[in-house]
Write a protein that holds these residues in place. Structure first.
Motif: not given
Length: 302
Positions: A177-179, A200-205, A214-216, A232-235
């Motif tokens: 799933i992508e959110i 898994y966080v691709l962008n944001g936190k 956060g990422i990685k 966060s915003d734009n996550c």
């Protein structure tokens, strides 16, 4: 008590002439649901002389799922499939008893600057499918279920969740799933999930129980049904998971099986280039990736 059972950091891995960030397998966690292998590819800016070239290599006992955010990869396999994948689409190849495939930068991009970014994933097969005939499916980006709830967008890339089902023909109960959230959101989605889950966080936190991540990083929940977090915003986050198998899956190189004997047989067949077990890839059969024990990255057939 925290619902996070384990945090897995991305580790650099070489897949030929391209570095990726490996998330699974991990020494303390070999699988999340049926997911046994997750590589984060990129983001990479490739020059006009740099290309992705993963020559023909074999698989057994798994399905591969390729999903891109940027760029393009051309897939060829021993079934005869030849398909370019672009962002938002899914390439789903089920190896079964044995398949060979290659992944390369498409010809029209090989002399230009380009970007490449995405996921390469392996999903283990149920025991009764490990010796099935290989298959390949391409699912276009427009076929993947996407919906919004307020400022949160959901995409069910594969599997079943949220009362929806992706057209990707998976073989066990799972979800990918992508959110995406435009503004900070508090999401409580555990009641929609099942089995095991990794986030898994691709962008944001995200903030989980007062801690920022956060990422990685791949966060593994102790209980999927307790999955909740603040973004966060734009996550952008991805959830991998589903029901785990009762039997252990063994992994050697590109081979996955519940039976070590099948892996040993595959090793011998690939080392000896047994074309009955592992046929040639039409249109890409001049070279191949040998077993790791040879110490070579690529070997010519001539």
């Amino acid at each position: 008590m925290s619902n996070i059972g384990l945090i897995i950091e991305e580790r650099a891995a070489d897949i030929g002439n391209f570095l990726v960030g490996r998330l699974l397998p991990f020494r303390q966690k070999r699988a999340v649901g049926p997911f046994v292998f997750i590589d984060h590819m990129g983001p990479s800016a490739l020059k006009d002389y740099e290309n992705l070239d993963v020559p023909p290599h074999p698989h057994i006992g798994l399905s591969t799922l390729t999903y891109l955010f940027e760029g393009a990869i051309f897939h060829r396999d021993s079934i005869g499939s030849a398909m370019e994948i672009e962002p938002g689409a899914v390439n789903w190849m089920t190896a079964g008893k044995g398949v060979v495939h290659s992944e390369r930068t498409p010809e029209y991009l090989r002399t230009t600057d380009k970007n490449l970014h995405g996921f390469q994933i392996w999903v283990a097969l149920p025991k009764d499918m490990e010796q099935s005939e290989p298959t390949f499916h391409h699912i276009g980006a427009e076929e993947i279920p996407i919906w919004a709830e307020g400022n949160t967008q959901y995409k069910l890339i594969a599997g079943e969740a949220f009362g929806r089902k992706s057209p990707v023909p998976v073989h066990s109960k799972m979800f990918f799933i992508e959110i995406k959230t435009q503004t900070a959101q508090k999401l409580k989605i555990g009641e929609e999930l099942y089995g095991e889950v990794g986030l898994y966080v691709l962008n944001g936190k995200v903030n989980i129980e007062g801690n920022d991540y956060g990422i990685k990083q791949l966060m593994i929940a102790k209980n999927a049904q307790l999955c909740e977090f603040e973004t966060s915003d734009n996550c952008t986050v991805y959830l991998f998971g589903g029901e785990p198998f009762d039997d252990e899956r063994f992994i050697y190189w590109n081979f996955v099986s519940s039976d070590r004997a099948l892996i040993e047989e595959a090793k011998v067949n690939w080392k000896n280039q047994n074309y009955d077990a592992f046929p040639l890839v039409p249109g890409d059969n001049d070279e191949y990736v040998p077993l790791p024990e040879t110490g070579l990255n690529v070997k010519n057939r001539s």
